[in-house]
Design a protein around this motif. Structure first.
Motif, PDB file in Angstrom:
ATOM      1  N   GLN A 201       5.008  13.834 -23.806  1.00 43.28           N
ATOM      2  CA  GLN A 201       4.463  12.724 -23.028  1.00 43.28           C
ATOM      3  C   GLN A 201       5.079  12.674 -21.636  1.00 43.28           C
ATOM      4  O   GLN A 201       4.378  12.439 -20.650  1.00 43.28           O
ATOM      5  CB  GLN A 201       4.673  11.398 -23.755  1.00 43.28           C
ATOM      6  N   ALA A 202       6.367  12.907 -21.528  1.00 44.65           N
ATOM      7  CA  ALA A 202       7.025  12.888 -20.220  1.00 44.65           C
ATOM      8  C   ALA A 202       6.488  14.008 -19.339  1.00 44.65           C
ATOM      9  O   ALA A 202       6.230  13.801 -18.143  1.00 44.65           O
ATOM     10  CB  ALA A 202       8.537  13.007 -20.391  1.00 44.65           C
ATOM     11  N   ARG A 203       6.289  15.184 -19.899  1.00 43.80           N
ATOM     12  CA  ARG A 203       5.726  16.307 -19.130  1.00 43.80           C
ATOM     13  C   ARG A 203       4.329  15.953 -18.612  1.00 43.80           C
ATOM     14  O   ARG A 203       3.994  16.240 -17.468  1.00 43.80           O
ATOM     15  CB  ARG A 203       5.676  17.578 -19.963  1.00 43.80           C
ATOM     16  N   GLN A 204       3.509  15.321 -19.452  1.00 45.01           N
ATOM     17  CA  GLN A 204       2.156  14.954 -19.025  1.00 45.01           C
ATOM     18  C   GLN A 204       2.209  13.892 -17.931  1.00 45.01           C
ATOM     19  O   GLN A 204       1.480  13.972 -16.946  1.00 45.01           O
ATOM     20  CB  GLN A 204       1.325  14.449 -20.204  1.00 45.01           C
ATOM     21  N   ALA A 205       3.057  12.888 -18.099  1.00 43.70           N
ATOM     22  CA  ALA A 205       3.178  11.846 -17.075  1.00 43.70           C
ATOM     23  C   ALA A 205       3.655  12.444 -15.749  1.00 43.70           C
ATOM     24  O   ALA A 205       3.131  12.105 -14.683  1.00 43.70           O
ATOM     25  CB  ALA A 205       4.121  10.744 -17.550  1.00 43.70           C
ATOM     26  N   LEU A 206       4.621  13.346 -15.793  1.00 43.83           N
ATOM     27  CA  LEU A 206       5.089  14.014 -14.580  1.00 43.83           C
ATOM     28  C   LEU A 206       3.996  14.879 -13.961  1.00 43.83           C
ATOM     29  O   LEU A 206       3.838  14.926 -12.737  1.00 43.83           O
ATOM     30  CB  LEU A 206       6.337  14.848 -14.871  1.00 43.83           C
ATOM     31  N   ALA A 207       3.222  15.561 -14.798  1.00 42.68           N
ATOM     32  CA  ALA A 207       2.097  16.362 -14.283  1.00 42.68           C
ATOM     33  C   ALA A 207       1.074  15.465 -13.601  1.00 42.68           C
ATOM     34  O   ALA A 207       0.528  15.821 -12.545  1.00 42.68           O
ATOM     35  CB  ALA A 207       1.453  17.154 -15.423  1.00 42.68           C
ATOM     36  N   ASN A 208       0.831  14.288 -14.165  1.00 46.82           N
ATOM     37  CA  ASN A 208      -0.107  13.350 -13.550  1.00 46.82           C
ATOM     38  C   ASN A 208       0.431  12.833 -12.217  1.00 46.82           C
ATOM     39  O   ASN A 208      -0.319  12.719 -11.245  1.00 46.82           O
ATOM     40  CB  ASN A 208      -0.414  12.186 -14.495  1.00 46.82           C
ATOM     41  N   VAL A 209       1.725  12.539 -12.160  1.00 46.15           N
ATOM     42  CA  VAL A 209       2.338  12.133 -10.892  1.00 46.15           C
ATOM     43  C   VAL A 209       2.133  13.235  -9.859  1.00 46.15           C
ATOM     44  O   VAL A 209       1.727  12.982  -8.720  1.00 46.15           O
ATOM     45  CB  VAL A 209       3.844  11.817 -11.066  1.00 46.15           C
ATOM     46  N   SER A 210       2.389  14.458 -10.257  1.00 50.03           N
ATOM     47  CA  SER A 210       2.227  15.604  -9.353  1.00 50.03           C
ATOM     48  C   SER A 210       0.796  15.719  -8.851  1.00 50.03           C
ATOM     49  O   SER A 210       0.550  15.931  -7.652  1.00 50.03           O
ATOM     50  CB  SER A 210       2.642  16.889 -10.074  1.00 50.03           C
ATOM     51  N   THR A 211      -0.169  15.559  -9.739  1.00 48.65           N
ATOM     52  CA  THR A 211      -1.580  15.645  -9.364  1.00 48.65           C
ATOM     53  C   THR A 211      -1.952  14.554  -8.367  1.00 48.65           C
ATOM     54  O   THR A 211      -2.579  14.835  -7.342  1.00 48.65           O
ATOM     55  CB  THR A 211      -2.486  15.539 -10.611  1.00 48.65           C
ATOM     56  N   VAL A 212      -1.566  13.328  -8.647  1.00 49.00           N
ATOM     57  CA  VAL A 212      -1.929  12.213  -7.771  1.00 49.00           C
ATOM     58  C   VAL A 212      -1.285  12.383  -6.397  1.00 49.00           C
ATOM     59  O   VAL A 212      -1.955  12.245  -5.367  1.00 49.00           O
ATOM     60  CB  VAL A 212      -1.558  10.854  -8.407  1.00 49.00           C
ATOM     61  N   LEU A 213      -0.002  12.694  -6.369  1.00 49.42           N
ATOM     62  CA  LEU A 213       0.651  12.907  -5.080  1.00 49.42           C
ATOM     63  C   LEU A 213      -0.007  14.053  -4.314  1.00 49.42           C
ATOM     64  O   LEU A 213      -0.256  13.955  -3.115  1.00 49.42           O
ATOM     65  CB  LEU A 213       2.150  13.169  -5.266  1.00 49.42           C
ATOM     66  N   GLY A 214      -0.310  15.122  -5.014  1.00 50.52           N
ATOM     67  CA  GLY A 214      -0.953  16.276  -4.382  1.00 50.52           C
ATOM     68  C   GLY A 214      -2.321  15.956  -3.816  1.00 50.52           C
ATOM     69  O   GLY A 214      -2.692  16.437  -2.737  1.00 50.52           O
ATOM     70  N   ARG A 215      -3.086  15.142  -4.522  1.00 51.66           N
ATOM     71  CA  ARG A 215      -4.430  14.765  -4.051  1.00 51.66           C
ATOM     72  C   ARG A 215      -4.365  13.948  -2.762  1.00 51.66           C
ATOM     73  O   ARG A 215      -5.336  13.852  -2.038  1.00 51.66           O
ATOM     74  CB  ARG A 215      -5.172  13.963  -5.118  1.00 51.66           C
ATOM     75  N   ALA A 216      -3.203  13.370  -2.488  1.00 55.09           N
ATOM     76  CA  ALA A 216      -3.036  12.535  -1.294  1.00 55.09           C
ATOM     77  C   ALA A 216      -2.303  13.258  -0.170  1.00 55.09           C
ATOM     78  O   ALA A 216      -1.949  12.648   0.830  1.00 55.09           O
ATOM     79  CB  ALA A 216      -2.293  11.260  -1.660  1.00 55.09           C
ATOM     80  N   GLY A 217      -2.042  14.554  -0.342  1.00 57.55           N
ATOM     81  CA  GLY A 217      -1.364  15.311   0.699  1.00 57.55           C
ATOM     82  C   GLY A 217       0.147  15.301   0.585  1.00 57.55           C
ATOM     83  O   GLY A 217       0.850  15.726   1.498  1.00 57.55           O
ATOM     84  N   SER A 218       0.670  14.817  -0.534  1.00 62.36           N
ATOM     85  CA  SER A 218       2.102  14.821  -0.785  1.00 62.36           C
ATOM     86  C   SER A 218       2.363  15.844  -1.881  1.00 62.36           C
ATOM     87  O   SER A 218       1.659  16.838  -1.986  1.00 62.36           O
ATOM     88  CB  SER A 218       2.562  13.411  -1.189  1.00 62.36           C
ATOM     89  N   GLY A 219       3.337  15.617  -2.697  1.00 61.72           N
ATOM     90  CA  GLY A 219       3.629  16.502  -3.813  1.00 61.72           C
ATOM     91  C   GLY A 219       4.830  15.990  -4.571  1.00 61.72           C
ATOM     92  O   GLY A 219       5.597  15.167  -4.058  1.00 61.72           O
ATOM     93  N   ILE A 220       5.001  16.483  -5.779  1.00 57.45           N
ATOM     94  CA  ILE A 220       6.120  16.021  -6.600  1.00 57.45           C
ATOM     95  C   ILE A 220       7.448  16.377  -5.928  1.00 57.45           C
ATOM     96  O   ILE A 220       8.437  15.682  -6.093  1.00 57.45           O
ATOM     97  CB  ILE A 220       6.015  16.554  -8.038  1.00 57.45           C
TER      98      ILE A 220
END
Length: 134
Positions: A57-76
């Motif tokens: 679950q933690a890996r998935q939540a972190l992957a989702n954080v990475s995706t959202v940040l990336g979609r906005a021009g940022s990144g994990i």
């Protein structure tokens, strides 16, 4: 990013957008910062991943954080603040190990908080992040 904008704010989306049906933005970009909604251990269709398995679950939540940040021009790798909500503080060591896999120095500021419950009883973790756009 979608065309849904207000002056100075841009909604972050994905296709599919796992939170759209709940009326929640995955994130909002304001200037050079991205603020994510709490990212839960869900796949792109909103289904819970890793029932009963904190690490999955933690890996998935972190992957989702990475995706959202990336979609906005940022990144994990450009996260500056995390708030990690867990239902059991005993998972702190597992998250510390994962943190070392996902983040590089300088590490983001972080709060690690135990809560009585999350929005779905199957969730063991949810993560909010603020990322810089550089």
């Amino acid at each position: 990013m979608s065309a849904e904008e207000r002056p100075g704010r841009t909604r972050v989306t994905a296709d599919p957008d796992w939170y759209e049906s709940a009326g929640i933005s995955l994130g909002i970009r304001v200037g050079d910062l991205v603020f994510t909604s709490g990212q839960a251990p869900v796949d792109v269709h909103g289904a819970t991943v890793g029932a009963g398995d904190f690490e999955a679950q933690a890996r998935q939540a972190l992957a989702n954080v990475s995706t959202v940040l990336g979609r906005a021009g940022s990144g994990i790798d450009r996260a500056v603040k995390l708030t990690v909500f867990v239902t059991d503080m005993a998972h702190q060591d597992v998250f510390a190990r994962l943190r070392a896999e996902f983040y590089v120095a300088p590490f983001p500021a972080e709060s690690f908080v135990q809560v009585a419950a999350l929005a779905d009883p199957a969730w063991l973790i949810e993560i909010e992040a603020v990322g810089a756009v550089e």
